[in-house]
Design a protein around this motif. Sequence first.
Motif, PDB file in Angstrom:
ATOM      1  N   MET A   1      34.804  13.102  16.575  1.00  0.00           N
ATOM      2  CA  MET A   1      35.428  13.260  15.280  1.00  0.00           C
ATOM      3  C   MET A   1      35.884  11.914  14.727  1.00  0.00           C
ATOM      4  O   MET A   1      35.958  11.734  13.523  1.00  0.00           O
ATOM      5  CB  MET A   1      36.619  14.214  15.435  1.00  0.00           C
ATOM      6  CG  MET A   1      36.981  14.924  14.191  1.00  0.00           C
ATOM      7  SD  MET A   1      35.581  15.858  13.577  1.00  0.00           S
ATOM      8  CE  MET A   1      36.349  16.750  12.298  1.00  0.00           C
ATOM      9  N   ASP A   2      36.194  10.950  15.570  1.00  0.00           N
ATOM     10  CA  ASP A   2      36.654   9.636  15.155  1.00  0.00           C
ATOM     11  C   ASP A   2      35.562   8.894  14.396  1.00  0.00           C
ATOM     12  O   ASP A   2      35.834   8.189  13.433  1.00  0.00           O
ATOM     13  CB  ASP A   2      37.085   8.849  16.392  1.00  0.00           C
ATOM     14  CG  ASP A   2      38.295   7.986  16.129  1.00  0.00           C
ATOM     15  OD1 ASP A   2      38.456   6.998  16.842  1.00  0.00           O
ATOM     16  OD2 ASP A   2      39.048   8.291  15.193  1.00  0.00           O
ATOM     17  N   LYS A   4      33.191  10.191  12.589  1.00  0.00           N
ATOM     18  CA  LYS A   4      33.003  10.793  11.265  1.00  0.00           C
ATOM     19  C   LYS A   4      34.047  10.251  10.278  1.00  0.00           C
ATOM     20  O   LYS A   4      33.727   9.947   9.132  1.00  0.00           O
ATOM     21  CB  LYS A   4      33.112  12.303  11.368  1.00  0.00           C
ATOM     22  CG  LYS A   4      32.761  13.022  10.081  1.00  0.00           C
ATOM     23  CD  LYS A   4      32.975  14.516  10.214  1.00  0.00           C
ATOM     24  CE  LYS A   4      31.645  15.180  10.497  1.00  0.00           C
ATOM     25  NZ  LYS A   4      31.751  16.647  10.467  1.00  0.00           N
ATOM     26  N   ASN A   5      35.289  10.114  10.733  1.00  0.00           N
ATOM     27  CA  ASN A   5      36.339   9.583   9.868  1.00  0.00           C
ATOM     28  C   ASN A   5      36.085   8.120   9.516  1.00  0.00           C
ATOM     29  O   ASN A   5      36.323   7.704   8.380  1.00  0.00           O
ATOM     30  CB  ASN A   5      37.708   9.731  10.535  1.00  0.00           C
ATOM     31  CG  ASN A   5      38.195  11.157  10.519  1.00  0.00           C
ATOM     32  OD1 ASN A   5      37.758  11.969   9.707  1.00  0.00           O
ATOM     33  ND2 ASN A   5      39.094  11.474  11.437  1.00  0.00           N
ATOM     34  N   ALA A   6      35.608   7.345  10.481  1.00  0.00           N
ATOM     35  CA  ALA A   6      35.306   5.943  10.216  1.00  0.00           C
ATOM     36  C   ALA A   6      34.164   5.822   9.217  1.00  0.00           C
ATOM     37  O   ALA A   6      34.194   4.975   8.313  1.00  0.00           O
ATOM     38  CB  ALA A   6      34.958   5.224  11.517  1.00  0.00           C
ATOM     39  N   ARG A   8      33.346   8.028   6.939  1.00  0.00           N
ATOM     40  CA  ARG A   8      33.858   8.463   5.642  1.00  0.00           C
ATOM     41  C   ARG A   8      34.696   7.356   4.993  1.00  0.00           C
ATOM     42  O   ARG A   8      34.565   7.088   3.795  1.00  0.00           O
ATOM     43  CB  ARG A   8      34.702   9.725   5.817  1.00  0.00           C
ATOM     44  CG  ARG A   8      35.202  10.285   4.498  1.00  0.00           C
ATOM     45  CD  ARG A   8      36.016  11.550   4.691  1.00  0.00           C
ATOM     46  NE  ARG A   8      35.162  12.610   5.245  1.00  0.00           N
ATOM     47  CZ  ARG A   8      35.584  13.526   6.103  1.00  0.00           C
ATOM     48  NH1 ARG A   8      36.825  13.526   6.528  1.00  0.00           N
ATOM     49  NH2 ARG A   8      34.762  14.445   6.534  1.00  0.00           N
ATOM     50  N   ALA A   9      35.549   6.712   5.774  1.00  0.00           N
ATOM     51  CA  ALA A   9      36.377   5.629   5.235  1.00  0.00           C
ATOM     52  C   ALA A   9      35.510   4.465   4.764  1.00  0.00           C
ATOM     53  O   ALA A   9      35.773   3.864   3.717  1.00  0.00           O
ATOM     54  CB  ALA A   9      37.373   5.153   6.293  1.00  0.00           C
TER      55      ALA A   9
END
Length: 77
Positions: A1-2, A4-6, A8-9
């Motif tokens: 999940m980490d 995916k957030n990176a 997206r950012a």
Amino acid sequence: MDKKNALRAGAVAAGTTLMMLLMSSPALALTPDDGDDPGPGLSVAETLGWYVVAPIALFALIAGLVMVLDKSKKQTR
């Protein structure tokens, strides 16, 4: 999940940067404004003096004054 957030950012940052670059207007520096009276340009030596030597000298002066005027006691054991 980490991951995916990176991703997206990164996409949001890249998109924001791209939009800012696309929406910014040109500087229009080639057309002088009314009342412009530019002075003579700086020589290479003057440019290096103002933008390289002067900041380094100012930093050295301030750092030297801080070191000389430091009132704290050095602890030696």
